[in-house]
Design a protein around this motif. Structure first.
Motif, PDB file in Angstrom:
ATOM      1  N   GLY A 276     -11.243   1.370  19.851  1.00  0.00           N
ATOM      2  CA  GLY A 276     -12.001   0.146  19.647  1.00  0.00           C
ATOM      3  C   GLY A 276     -11.305  -0.879  18.783  1.00  0.00           C
ATOM      4  N   TYR A 277     -10.025  -0.750  18.577  1.00  0.00           N
ATOM      5  CA  TYR A 277      -9.300  -1.722  17.754  1.00  0.00           C
ATOM      6  C   TYR A 277      -7.939  -2.002  18.384  1.00  0.00           C
ATOM      7  CZ  TYR A 277      -6.684   2.290  15.926  1.00  0.00           C
ATOM      8  OH  TYR A 277      -5.896   3.407  15.808  1.00  0.00           O
TER       9      TYR A 277
ATOM     10  N   PRO B 186       0.838  -1.207   0.000  1.00  0.00           N
ATOM     11  CA  PRO B 186       0.000   0.000   0.000  1.00  0.00           C
ATOM     12  C   PRO B 186       0.874   1.259   0.000  1.00  0.00           C
ATOM     13  CG  PRO B 186       0.141  -0.873   2.218  1.00  0.00           C
ATOM     14  CD  PRO B 186       0.898  -1.835   1.343  1.00  0.00           C
ATOM     15  N   THR B 187       0.330   2.321  -0.567  1.00  0.00           N
ATOM     16  CA  THR B 187       0.977   3.622  -0.497  1.00  0.00           C
ATOM     17  C   THR B 187       0.492   4.359   0.746  1.00  0.00           C
ATOM     18  OG1 THR B 187      -0.752   4.695  -1.811  1.00  0.00           O
ATOM     19  CG2 THR B 187       1.086   3.690  -3.011  1.00  0.00           C
ATOM     20  N   GLN B 188       1.142   5.465   1.045  1.00  0.00           N
ATOM     21  CA  GLN B 188       0.747   6.229   2.232  1.00  0.00           C
ATOM     22  C   GLN B 188      -0.666   6.788   2.084  1.00  0.00           C
ATOM     23  OE1 GLN B 188       3.571   9.225   3.340  1.00  0.00           O
ATOM     24  NE2 GLN B 188       2.331  10.012   5.019  1.00  0.00           N
ATOM     25  N   CYS B 189      -0.998   7.226   0.884  1.00  0.00           N
ATOM     26  CA  CYS B 189      -2.351   7.760   0.669  1.00  0.00           C
ATOM     27  C   CYS B 189      -3.404   6.684   0.862  1.00  0.00           C
ATOM     28  CB  CYS B 189      -2.446   8.356  -0.741  1.00  0.00           C
ATOM     29  SG  CYS B 189      -1.412   9.815  -0.994  1.00  0.00           S
ATOM     30  N   GLU B 190      -3.124   5.479   0.402  1.00  0.00           N
ATOM     31  CA  GLU B 190      -4.088   4.386   0.550  1.00  0.00           C
ATOM     32  C   GLU B 190      -4.258   3.987   2.018  1.00  0.00           C
ATOM     33  OE1 GLU B 190      -3.176   2.362  -3.827  1.00  0.00           O
ATOM     34  OE2 GLU B 190      -2.143   1.688  -2.013  1.00  0.00           O
ATOM     35  N   VAL B 191      -3.153   3.969   2.769  1.00  0.00           N
ATOM     36  CA  VAL B 191      -3.267   3.662   4.194  1.00  0.00           C
ATOM     37  C   VAL B 191      -4.048   4.761   4.914  1.00  0.00           C
ATOM     38  CG1 VAL B 191      -1.975   3.246   6.314  1.00  0.00           C
ATOM     39  CG2 VAL B 191      -1.134   2.306   4.158  1.00  0.00           C
ATOM     40  N   GLU B 192      -3.807   6.021   4.569  1.00  0.00           N
ATOM     41  CA  GLU B 192      -4.560   7.117   5.183  1.00  0.00           C
ATOM     42  C   GLU B 192      -6.042   7.033   4.841  1.00  0.00           C
ATOM     43  OE1 GLU B 192      -2.605  10.583   3.811  1.00  0.00           O
ATOM     44  OE2 GLU B 192      -0.890  10.403   5.202  1.00  0.00           O
ATOM     45  N   LEU B 193      -6.344   6.624   3.602  1.00  0.00           N
ATOM     46  CA  LEU B 193      -7.747   6.474   3.217  1.00  0.00           C
ATOM     47  C   LEU B 193      -8.422   5.376   4.038  1.00  0.00           C
ATOM     48  CD1 LEU B 193     -10.127   7.124   1.344  1.00  0.00           C
ATOM     49  CD2 LEU B 193      -9.172   5.495  -0.296  1.00  0.00           C
ATOM     50  N   LEU B 194      -7.749   4.257   4.219  1.00  0.00           N
ATOM     51  CA  LEU B 194      -8.300   3.195   5.045  1.00  0.00           C
ATOM     52  C   LEU B 194      -8.404   3.626   6.505  1.00  0.00           C
ATOM     53  CD1 LEU B 194      -6.504   0.057   3.542  1.00  0.00           C
ATOM     54  CD2 LEU B 194      -8.929   0.635   3.383  1.00  0.00           C
ATOM     55  N   GLY B 195      -7.424   4.417   6.942  1.00  0.00           N
ATOM     56  CA  GLY B 195      -7.476   4.922   8.307  1.00  0.00           C
ATOM     57  C   GLY B 195      -8.702   5.781   8.545  1.00  0.00           C
ATOM     58  N   GLN B 196      -9.041   6.617   7.580  1.00  0.00           N
ATOM     59  CA  GLN B 196     -10.241   7.445   7.713  1.00  0.00           C
ATOM     60  C   GLN B 196     -11.502   6.584   7.651  1.00  0.00           C
ATOM     61  OE1 GLN B 196      -9.981  10.372   4.621  1.00  0.00           O
ATOM     62  NE2 GLN B 196      -8.159  11.370   5.488  1.00  0.00           N
ATOM     63  N   ARG B 197     -11.470   5.552   6.800  1.00  0.00           N
ATOM     64  CA  ARG B 197     -12.666   4.714   6.626  1.00  0.00           C
ATOM     65  C   ARG B 197     -12.958   3.885   7.875  1.00  0.00           C
ATOM     66  NH1 ARG B 197     -16.323   2.025   6.825  1.00  0.00           N
ATOM     67  NH2 ARG B 197     -17.533   0.959   5.199  1.00  0.00           N
ATOM     68  N   PHE B 198     -11.903   3.388   8.554  1.00  0.00           N
ATOM     69  CA  PHE B 198     -12.098   2.520   9.711  1.00  0.00           C
ATOM     70  C   PHE B 198     -11.766   3.219  11.031  1.00  0.00           C
ATOM     71  CE2 PHE B 198     -11.624  -0.439   6.218  1.00  0.00           C
ATOM     72  CZ  PHE B 198     -12.569  -1.397   6.495  1.00  0.00           C
ATOM     73  N   GLY B 199     -11.520   4.516  10.998  1.00  0.00           N
ATOM     74  CA  GLY B 199     -11.294   5.268  12.226  1.00  0.00           C
ATOM     75  C   GLY B 199      -9.978   4.959  12.916  1.00  0.00           C
ATOM     76  N   LEU B 200      -8.901   4.837  12.165  1.00  0.00           N
ATOM     77  CA  LEU B 200      -7.593   4.547  12.747  1.00  0.00           C
ATOM     78  C   LEU B 200      -6.933   5.825  13.234  1.00  0.00           C
ATOM     79  CD1 LEU B 200      -6.139   1.946  10.191  1.00  0.00           C
ATOM     80  CD2 LEU B 200      -7.610   1.560  12.186  1.00  0.00           C
ATOM     81  N   HIS B 201      -6.178   5.705  14.314  1.00  0.00           N
ATOM     82  CA  HIS B 201      -5.449   6.841  14.864  1.00  0.00           C
ATOM     83  C   HIS B 201      -4.299   7.205  13.924  1.00  0.00           C
ATOM     84  CE1 HIS B 201      -3.027   9.208  17.694  1.00  0.00           C
ATOM     85  NE2 HIS B 201      -4.144   9.371  18.383  1.00  0.00           N
TER      86      HIS B 201
ATOM     87  N   SER C  88     -13.856  -4.456  15.555  1.00  0.00           N
ATOM     88  CA  SER C  88     -15.077  -5.199  15.856  1.00  0.00           C
ATOM     89  C   SER C  88     -15.696  -5.694  14.549  1.00  0.00           C
ATOM     90  CB  SER C  88     -16.064  -4.305  16.611  1.00  0.00           C
ATOM     91  OG  SER C  88     -17.263  -5.002  16.864  1.00  0.00           O
ATOM     92  N   GLY C  89     -15.394  -6.962  14.214  1.00  0.00           N
ATOM     93  CA  GLY C  89     -15.945  -7.556  13.001  1.00  0.00           C
ATOM     94  C   GLY C  89     -15.141  -7.283  11.752  1.00  0.00           C
ATOM     95  N   TRP C  90     -13.966  -6.735  11.854  1.00  0.00           N
ATOM     96  CA  TRP C  90     -13.145  -6.490  10.673  1.00  0.00           C
ATOM     97  C   TRP C  90     -11.660  -6.612  11.008  1.00  0.00           C
ATOM     98  CZ3 TRP C  90      -9.937  -2.339  11.505  1.00  0.00           C
ATOM     99  CH2 TRP C  90     -10.350  -1.407  12.444  1.00  0.00           C
ATOM    100  N   ILE C  91     -10.888  -6.916   9.987  1.00  0.00           N
ATOM    101  CA  ILE C  91      -9.436  -7.043  10.094  1.00  0.00           C
ATOM    102  C   ILE C  91      -8.815  -6.337   8.896  1.00  0.00           C
ATOM    103  CG2 ILE C  91      -7.468  -8.612  10.246  1.00  0.00           C
ATOM    104  CD1 ILE C  91      -9.380 -10.778  11.117  1.00  0.00           C
ATOM    105  N   LEU C  92      -7.788  -5.555   9.156  1.00  0.00           N
ATOM    106  CA  LEU C  92      -6.973  -4.950   8.104  1.00  0.00           C
ATOM    107  C   LEU C  92      -5.555  -5.498   8.236  1.00  0.00           C
ATOM    108  CD1 LEU C  92      -8.075  -1.189   8.355  1.00  0.00           C
ATOM    109  CD2 LEU C  92      -9.055  -2.991   6.918  1.00  0.00           C
ATOM    110  N   SER C  93      -4.975  -5.893   7.138  1.00  0.00           N
ATOM    111  CA  SER C  93      -3.583  -6.357   7.144  1.00  0.00           C
ATOM    112  C   SER C  93      -2.833  -5.671   6.021  1.00  0.00           C
ATOM    113  CB  SER C  93      -3.509  -7.879   7.002  1.00  0.00           C
ATOM    114  OG  SER C  93      -4.134  -8.319   5.817  1.00  0.00           O
ATOM    115  N   PHE C  94      -1.592  -5.287   6.318  1.00  0.00           N
ATOM    116  CA  PHE C  94      -0.753  -4.564   5.369  1.00  0.00           C
ATOM    117  C   PHE C  94       0.622  -5.242   5.336  1.00  0.00           C
ATOM    118  CE2 PHE C  94      -3.728  -1.701   7.411  1.00  0.00           C
ATOM    119  CZ  PHE C  94      -4.315  -1.036   6.362  1.00  0.00           C
TER     120      PHE C  94
END
Length: 332
Positions: A74-75, A37-52, A98-104
């Motif tokens: 919550g993760y 993943p690129t940094q932009c893609e990780v940031e997009l996923l972070g916004q989608r799943f509420g990552l710090h 909760s009910g999802w997993i992200l792996s990079f």
């Protein structure tokens, strides 16, 4: 970029972008695996799943990542490093919600995901969830490190046997091979150090049932065996290195001794020439030499001086050679 979406409804789906994120609300649980993943893609996923933001930074900054497990909101974030070609390290980041997993991970670690997918296919009849997927990823990486260390152990045993059985002339490239194996062992030890604590923390957080907790304890046992195997291989390799250096030292001493014997013998022979020169100077006078004149017959009285000179030279040489032999100058 390569994206895998595994869910309890649609099963396994592959894509080249993140367009499938719009449909994630309808899944009971899902596993989203992203390769390179690129940094932009990780940031997009972070916004989608509420990552710090610090979680996003840890995922992106692969070079400084360490094995760790953190609870953030919550993760949970799990950083579990692996190796690609026995020398290079790469991080495998897992975010469990909760009910999802992200792996990079990088493309070099894609083999772990493929093997986990095969394992999930074998357990397709069972009720699986995000905790089992996390366990499967951790167990797969641990098994890979153990298999890598087993290959290193095989090479170490071969080197140990070669050092004990082969002659030093056949040890071509032995030191370079030992150095490469030692570097691989140190790399595995560095990867193994923080993993038991991470697995225990993951087991406390995700080990919701006894069966899964037993699986995580089994991973800890494998990590303990891996650490013992690293220590054992290091001891065997150190012993083989010491034996190899001792053989090289003995070979060098034998070569030096042989050169010393050769030099001593020639020095004795050259030293014997000095009295011969003195004798030649002492008797260096005009005397009759046999066959000096072809028309005159040889008579003892005419060649007696020459015979006396030659006799003295030979006697001096014999005396010097006998003295050198008596004092063992020629056999050292």
């Amino acid at each position: 970029m390569r994206v895998l979406l595994l869910s309890d409804i649609n099963g396994e789906q592959w894509a080249q972008d993140l367009s499938m994120l719009d449909e994630t609300e309808k899944y009971g649980w899902l596993w989203l695996d992203v390769t390179d993943p690129t940094q932009c893609e990780v940031e997009l996923l972070g916004q989608r799943f509420g990552l710090h933001p610090l979680t996003v930074e840890d995922i992106v900054d692969d070079a400084t990542s360490q094995d760790k497990m953190e609870r953030i909101g919550g993760y949970a974030l799990v950083m579990y490093r692996t190796t690609t070609d026995m020398t290079a390290e790469t991080a495998f980041s897992i975010v469990v919600g909760s009910g999802w997993i992200l792996s990079f991970h990088t493309s070099a670690a894609q083999m772990h995901v493929d093997r986990v997918l095969d394992r999930l296919q074998e357990h397709s009849n069972e009720l699986l969830g995000s905790s089992f997927v996390v366990y499967a990823l951790i167990d797969e990486i641990t098994d890979w490190l153990t298999m890598t260390m087993t290959q290193i152990e095989h090479d170490v045993v071969q080197i140990d046997n070669a050092v004990m059985t082969q002659v030093p002339e056949e040890h071509t490239g032995m030191l370079q091979h030992m150095g490469l194996l030692r570097r691989r062992i140190v790399g595995i030890q560095r990867l193994q150090l923080g993993k038991p604590d991470v697995v225990r923390r993951v087991a406390r957080v995700l080990g919701s049932n006894d069966e899964l907790g037993h699986h995580f304890r089994d991973v800890c046992d494998h990590l303990a065996a891996l650490g013992s195997l690293c220590t054992q291989c290091e001891v065997v390799l150190s012993r083989a290195h010491s034996n190899f250096m001792a053989q090289m030292s003995l070979k060098m001493n034998q070569t030096t001794h042989g050169l010393g014997m050769f030099s001593n013998r020639w020095l004795v022979l050259l030293g014997l020439m000095l009295p011969l020169q003195l004798v030649a100077m002492a008797f260096g006078q005009n005397v009759y030499v046999p066959w000096m004149y072809s028309d005159q017959p040889l008579r003892f009285d005419t060649i007696a001086p020459w015979l006396g000179i030659m006799g003295c030279i030979l006697l001096a040489f014999a005396v010097g050679l006998g003295f050198a032999w008596y004092r063992n100058y020629l056999s050292r």
